[in-house]
Write an enzyme that holds these catalytic residues in place. Structure first.
Site, PDB file in Angstrom:
ATOM      1  N   ARG A 167     -14.454  -6.237 -10.227  1.00  0.00           N
ATOM      2  CA  ARG A 167     -14.333  -5.533  -9.136  1.00  0.00           C
ATOM      3  C   ARG A 167     -15.149  -4.380  -9.144  1.00  0.00           C
ATOM      4  O   ARG A 167     -14.979  -3.532 -10.230  1.00  0.00           O
ATOM      5  CB  ARG A 167     -13.009  -5.382  -8.507  1.00  0.00           C
ATOM      6  CG  ARG A 167     -12.441  -6.982  -8.292  1.00  0.00           C
ATOM      7  CD  ARG A 167     -11.068  -6.680  -7.779  1.00  0.00           C
ATOM      8  NE  ARG A 167     -10.955  -6.291  -6.298  1.00  0.00           N
ATOM      9  CZ  ARG A 167      -9.929  -5.964  -5.793  1.00  0.00           C
ATOM     10  NH1 ARG A 167      -8.919  -5.990  -6.100  1.00  0.00           N
ATOM     11  NH2 ARG A 167     -10.105  -5.151  -4.388  1.00  0.00           N
TER      12      ARG A 167
ATOM     13  N   SER B 148       0.881  -1.356   0.045  1.00  0.00           N
ATOM     14  CA  SER B 148       0.146   0.026  -0.056  1.00  0.00           C
ATOM     15  C   SER B 148       0.816   1.290  -0.365  1.00  0.00           C
ATOM     16  O   SER B 148       0.705   2.018  -0.765  1.00  0.00           O
ATOM     17  CB  SER B 148      -0.895  -0.024   1.254  1.00  0.00           C
ATOM     18  OG  SER B 148      -1.844  -0.860   1.174  1.00  0.00           O
TER      19      SER B 148
ATOM     20  N   GLN C 298      -9.239   2.489  -0.228  1.00  0.00           N
ATOM     21  CA  GLN C 298      -8.791   2.962  -1.968  1.00  0.00           C
ATOM     22  C   GLN C 298      -9.859   4.043  -2.051  1.00  0.00           C
ATOM     23  O   GLN C 298      -9.607   4.818  -3.052  1.00  0.00           O
ATOM     24  CB  GLN C 298      -8.959   1.645  -2.568  1.00  0.00           C
ATOM     25  CG  GLN C 298      -8.158   0.623  -2.496  1.00  0.00           C
ATOM     26  CD  GLN C 298      -8.327  -0.552  -3.150  1.00  0.00           C
ATOM     27  OE1 GLN C 298      -9.412  -0.845  -3.728  1.00  0.00           O
ATOM     28  NE2 GLN C 298      -7.069  -1.520  -3.064  1.00  0.00           N
TER      29      GLN C 298
ATOM     30  N   ASP D 200      -6.882  -7.423   4.839  1.00  0.00           N
ATOM     31  CA  ASP D 200      -6.123  -8.188   4.064  1.00  0.00           C
ATOM     32  C   ASP D 200      -5.739  -9.702   4.913  1.00  0.00           C
ATOM     33  O   ASP D 200      -5.146 -10.531   4.112  1.00  0.00           O
ATOM     34  CB  ASP D 200      -4.953  -7.826   3.451  1.00  0.00           C
ATOM     35  CG  ASP D 200      -5.283  -6.590   2.396  1.00  0.00           C
ATOM     36  OD1 ASP D 200      -6.339  -6.713   2.211  1.00  0.00           O
ATOM     37  OD2 ASP D 200      -4.627  -5.478   2.014  1.00  0.00           O
TER      38      ASP D 200
HETATM   39  C1  S3P Z   1      -5.681  -0.950   0.102  1.00  0.00           C
HETATM   40  C2  S3P Z   1      -6.999  -1.057   0.857  1.00  0.00           C
HETATM   41  C3  S3P Z   1      -7.875  -2.299   1.280  1.00  0.00           C
HETATM   42  C4  S3P Z   1      -6.899  -3.752   0.921  1.00  0.00           C
HETATM   43  C5  S3P Z   1      -6.129  -3.517  -0.540  1.00  0.00           C
HETATM   44  C6  S3P Z   1      -5.107  -2.453  -0.417  1.00  0.00           C
HETATM   45  C7  S3P Z   1      -4.947   0.089   0.083  1.00  0.00           C
HETATM   46  O1  S3P Z   1      -8.738  -2.361   0.252  1.00  0.00           O
HETATM   47  O2  S3P Z   1      -7.707  -4.620   0.993  1.00  0.00           O
HETATM   48  O3  S3P Z   1      -5.449  -4.600  -0.419  1.00  0.00           O
HETATM   49  O4  S3P Z   1      -3.590   0.095  -0.365  1.00  0.00           O
HETATM   50  O5  S3P Z   1      -5.659   1.097  -0.046  1.00  0.00           O
HETATM   51  P1  S3P Z   1     -10.130  -1.353   0.711  1.00  0.00           P
HETATM   52  O6  S3P Z   1      -9.895  -0.289   1.346  1.00  0.00           O
HETATM   53  O7  S3P Z   1     -10.658  -0.985  -0.789  1.00  0.00           O
HETATM   54  O8  S3P Z   1     -11.009  -2.367   1.347  1.00  0.00           O
END
Ligand code: S3P
Length: 426
Positions: A120, A22, A167, A313
């Site tokens: 998705r 991330s 995200q 995760d």
């Molecule tokens: C992530 C946010 C998570 C996570 C993904 C990475 C990120 O998704 O599951 O593997 O880097 O912002 P969501 O926040 O959309 O659930």
């Protein structure tokens, strides 16, 4: 690629987790839209982060990859219209955050991805970004990739997010950098906060107050030097392995323990895990520590919606841990897991049942009865990296041989996963 794994007699050694995925994505993105040179040390070189690197190259950014990654940032409006479609591969983070950046840019671009990414949900970013003024269209009534964006001329919004998603939050904050005024995002439950932690170091004006994050638009970011800490979500597989395999003793060095990511650590400790957290320090604004993990007898636990974002995760490997803990573990409020790289609730229920565990599946979670005696099985990973890694850990506790199908999926986040597994169990 198929990989066969047998029961392990112990797991011993020391690892340095791969760099955080991330944080790596965010460092590439912010460095690309900042003005001037950024130096990123310990950037994750795996399929997902390479999707982000290549996307920004397609947008005209000069990036050199050596031991350090050097990005010659173009400034807020320096990206150029891509002449071709941008391929985000398997990476939801690339697609959603990039849609936020492109919403601020006055040109046309199209984003697509692999078979998994194209199923998705993208409406969750498209809706708020359109409210800000971006023109965005996508397949199936603006819900799924490919996504076409014509950005520019954004206005700030105040957005109450219906789901906890870092995200979505990050896409809006990145678009907010281009809006004229203050953009505010309000989360239902706190999700990972790497974007809002990192933005101020590039010179952005960010204010966090409880579940509200505000960013001021119109400020030019400036290049910086970043050190990416180890990824807790990757380390989680080996932490779990050390707890589940008798006689194990594992040290994990320099791993991120940001509270918005460390839900799994807290849950394991509540389950009775022998993990000590030492040498806590800060690396580029993120808390980092060394973890000492030993075989432990674990007890079942109930996990609800308020905990899910901080271990989102880790869900697949948590299911494996639950199968080895005494009692019934119930995980609820985890409906988001159905729209990850695969339907992770279904994949975990199916695989664990095949290995002999008793699992009940709900719309938004499952319950798993432990401690189960697992037996080796043929595991369908649905091409999902975390499902492949979770069942590789389950295999270490199972009688007989487990076959992990599409095992190359680990390249998405942890290319050295199988070699590290071999070293630790060898
Ligand atoms: C992530 C946010 C998570 C996570 C993904 C990475 C990120 O998704 O599951 O593997 O880097 O912002 P969501 O926040 O959309 O659930």
């Amino acid at each position: 690629m198929k990989i066969e794994i047998n029961k392990a007699s112990r797991l011993k050694g020391e690892i340095i987790s791969p760099p955080d995925k991330s944080i790596s994505h965010r460092a590439i993105m912010l460095s690309s839209i900042a003005k001037g040179k950024s130096i990123i040390r310990n950037l994750l070189k795996a399929a997902d982060t390479l999707s982000t690197l290549n996307a920004f190259r397609t947008l005209g950014v000069d990036i050199s990859e050596d031991k350090e990654v050097i990005i010659e940032g173009k400034g807020r409006f320096g990206l150029k219209e891509p002449v071709s479609v941008i391929d985000c591969g398997n990476s939801g983070t690339t697609m959603r955050l990039l849609t936020g950046v492109l919403s601020g840019n006055p040109f046309f671009s199209v984003l697509t991805g692999d078979e998994s990414l194209r199923t998705r949900p993208m409406g969750r970013v498209i809706k708020p970004l359109r409210q800000m003024g971006a023109q965005i269209m996508a397949r199936q009534d603006d819900s799924y990739p490919p996504i076409a964006v014509r950005g520019g001329g954004l206005n700030p919004i105040r957005y109450e997010m219906p789901i906890a998603s870092a995200q979505v939050k990050s896409a809006i904050l990145l678009a907010g950098l281009y809006a004229d005024g203050v953009t505010e995002v309000i989360e239902p439950v706190k999700s990972r906060d790497h974007t809002e932690r990192m933005l101020p170091s590039y010179g952005a004006d960010v204010d966090v107050s409880g579940l509200s994050i505000r960013v001021k638009g119109g400020i030019e970011l400036e290049g910086i030097e970043v050190d990416v800490p180890g990824d807790f979500s990757s380390a989680a597989f080996f932490i779990a392995a050390a707890l589940l395999v008798k006689d194990s003793d594992l040290t994990v060095k320099s791993v991120g323990i940001n509270p918005t990511r460390a839900g799994f650590l807290n849950v394991l400790q509540e389950m009775g895990a022998n993990i000590s957290v030492e040498n806590t320090r800060e690396v580029s604004g993120e808390p980092v520590a060394d973890l000492y993990c030993k075989y432990s007898e674990l007890r079942a636990i109930d996990i609800g919606a308020e905990t899910i974002p901080s271990l989102i995760d880790e869900f697949p490997v948590l299911c494996v841990v639950a199968s080895q803990a005494e009692g019934v573990t119930t995980i609820k409020g985890a409906g988001e897991l159905r729209v990850k790289e695969s339907d992770r609730i279904k994949a975990m229920a199916e695989g664990l049942r095949k290995m002999g565990a008793e699992v009940e599946e709900y719309d938004d979670g499952l319950s798993i009865k432990g401690s189960a005696t697992l037996k080796g099985a043929d595991i369908e990973t649905y091409g999902d990296h975390r499902i492949a890694m979770a069942f590789s850990i389950a295999a270490l506790t199972a009688h007989g041989k487990t076959t992990i199908h599409n095992a190359e999926a680990v390249n998405i986040s942890y290319p050295e996963f199988f070699s590290t597994l071999k070293e630790l169990t060898g």
